[in-house]
Design an enzyme around this catalytic site. Structure first.
Site, short mmCIF file in Angstrom:
data_model
loop_
_atom_site.label_atom_id
_atom_site.label_comp_id
_atom_site.label_asym_id
_atom_site.label_seq_id
_atom_site.Cartn_x
_atom_site.Cartn_y
_atom_site.Cartn_z
N GLU A 316 0.85 -1.19 0.00
CA GLU A 316 0.00 0.00 0.00
C GLU A 316 0.89 1.24 0.00
O GLU A 316 1.57 1.53 0.98
CB GLU A 316 -0.92 -0.03 1.22
CG GLU A 316 -1.96 -1.14 1.16
CD GLU A 316 -2.70 -1.34 2.47
OE1 GLU A 316 -3.53 -0.49 2.84
OE2 GLU A 316 -2.42 -2.37 3.15
N LYS A 319 0.82 4.29 2.75
CA LYS A 319 1.25 4.10 4.13
C LYS A 319 2.62 4.77 4.29
O LYS A 319 3.25 5.15 3.31
CB LYS A 319 1.32 2.60 4.46
CG LYS A 319 -0.03 1.91 4.28
CD LYS A 319 -0.07 0.59 4.99
CE LYS A 319 -0.58 0.78 6.41
NZ LYS A 319 -0.71 -0.46 7.15
N GLU A 324 6.50 -0.40 6.17
CA GLU A 324 5.04 -0.29 6.23
C GLU A 324 4.37 -0.45 4.87
O GLU A 324 3.24 -0.91 4.77
CB GLU A 324 4.63 1.06 6.83
CG GLU A 324 4.89 1.19 8.32
CD GLU A 324 3.93 0.34 9.16
OE1 GLU A 324 2.73 0.36 8.87
OE2 GLU A 324 4.40 -0.35 10.07
#
Ligand SMILES: *[C@@H]1O[C@H](CO)[C@@H](O)[C@H](O)[C@H]1NC(C)=O
Length: 342
Positions: A316, A319, A324
């Site tokens: 993602e 993020k 992360e």
């Protein structure tokens, strides 16, 4: 072979049994996937659901009641869905039961007939913390609501290992004083209906803080031998040790047999040098899948299998940069696996 109709039938039957066992072991049908949406290059929800179907995923967790995702899940009754209440909604919801009824009418009711919603989670890792006290009132109101309507939805919350003041060895597991204040009453409430507490367990984080003293094989569940002996209980992997530390901490609060589901676990495939490679991530996640599929429990709870969700479906890009952004199993752009898992 004597070929009476009966033997032919039994032969076919055993083939079917073999095929379905094979499917169980390869398709990881018991492992759930977290479906995060913090990316600007993610596939459409219906493409994501097709991906889940193709790899045999039957449990999905979303972090808020996203209408696009819930609409795409309509008719896919074989997929059990865990839906989160947004943290920022907790203040209003904890102040009024009417607000909770309104939230349910807007966010859940429209999907009840054709989406298989199995869990609603109240807050994501807000206990222990400032929003912690808002969890129990909302859990209570939602539980009353689903009970009064006889709906098969479990109401719970998601917490992290930050609740543990002590976690090593596992039998020393104890909650922090804030966790005792905020989490223990929730656990006691969940115990009344035997509703699981959802816990995020990431051996990656302690490993990343001390990769010299913690062996990689222990952190990624690759070791066969006992690495940590804790009284009569022997631990060959860190996941079990973290899980059991939480179980011990609950016991010390008088919460004995509450089921625990792993709402998140995973390993980043990039972002932190040699600690985060696709190979290491594949090993950790593959071993978690094996753990779940084996039906084996942990040393402290040997008789109840481990149930849980991998984090996450996609990398993602919205993020925080670094690890992360790299917990995904799939590349969002072409939906190709980052490493072989399923
Ligand atoms: C709903 O999802 C749960 C969890 O995956 C599953 O056990 C159950 O069989 C599903 N229900 C239906 C009607 O398929």
């Amino acid at each position: 072979m004597h070929c009476s109709p009966k033997t032919v039938f039994l032969f076919l039957l055993s083939c079917i049994v073999l095929i379905s066992n094979y499917g169980l072991l390869t398709a990881a049908s018991n492992v759930g996937l977290n479906y995060g949406l913090l990316g600007d290059n993610l596939p459409t929800p219906s493409n994501v659901i097709n991906l889940y179907k193709s790899i045999g995923i039957t449990k999905v967790r979303i972090f808020d009641p996203n209408t696009d995702v819930l609409n795409a899940l309509r008719g896919h009754h074989d997929i059990g869905v865990t839906v989160g209440v947004k943290d920022q909604d907790l203040a209003a919801l904890s102040a009024s039961e009417e607000a909770v009824n309104g939230w349910f009418a807007t966010n859940i009711e429209p999907y009840l007939t054709d989406v298989n919603i199995t869990f609603i989670t109240v807050g994501n890792e807000v206990i222990p913390g400032q929003l912690g006290p808002q969890v129990l009132p909302v859990v209570t109101s939602l539980t009353n609501l689903v009970k009064s309507r006889n709906l098969p939805i479990s109401i719970t919350t998601v917490v992290s290992m930050a609740n543990l003041g002590q976690s090593y060895p596992p039998s020393a597991g104890t909650f922090t004083s804030q966790a005792r204040e905020q989490l223990t009453p929730v656990l006691k409430f969940l115990s009344q209906t035997n509703t699981p507490i959802l816990v995020n367990i990431y051996p990656y984080f302690p490993y990343a803080t001390d990769p010299v003293d913690i062996h990689l094989d222990y952190a990624v569940s690759k070791s066969e031998a006992v690495v940590v002996q804790d009284g009569p209980l022997g631990y060959s992997n860190m996941f079990d040790a973290m899980f059991d530390a939480f179980v011990w901490a609950m016991e010390k609060e008088g919460v004995k047999d509450l089921p625990m589901v792993v709402s998140e676990t995973g390993w980043p495939s990039a972002g932190n040098g040699e600690l985060t490679t696709p190979d290491i991530a594949a090993t950790y996640n593959g071993n978690f899948v094996k753990h779940v599929v084996s039906g084996k429990g942990t040393p402290k709870r040997p008789n109840s299998g481990v149930d849980g969700f991998l984090f996450a479906t996609f990398n993602e890009n919205q993020k925080p940069p670094g690890t992360e952004q790299n917990f995904g199993l799939y590349n969002p752009v072409d939906m190709k696996p980052i490493y072989k898992l399923f």
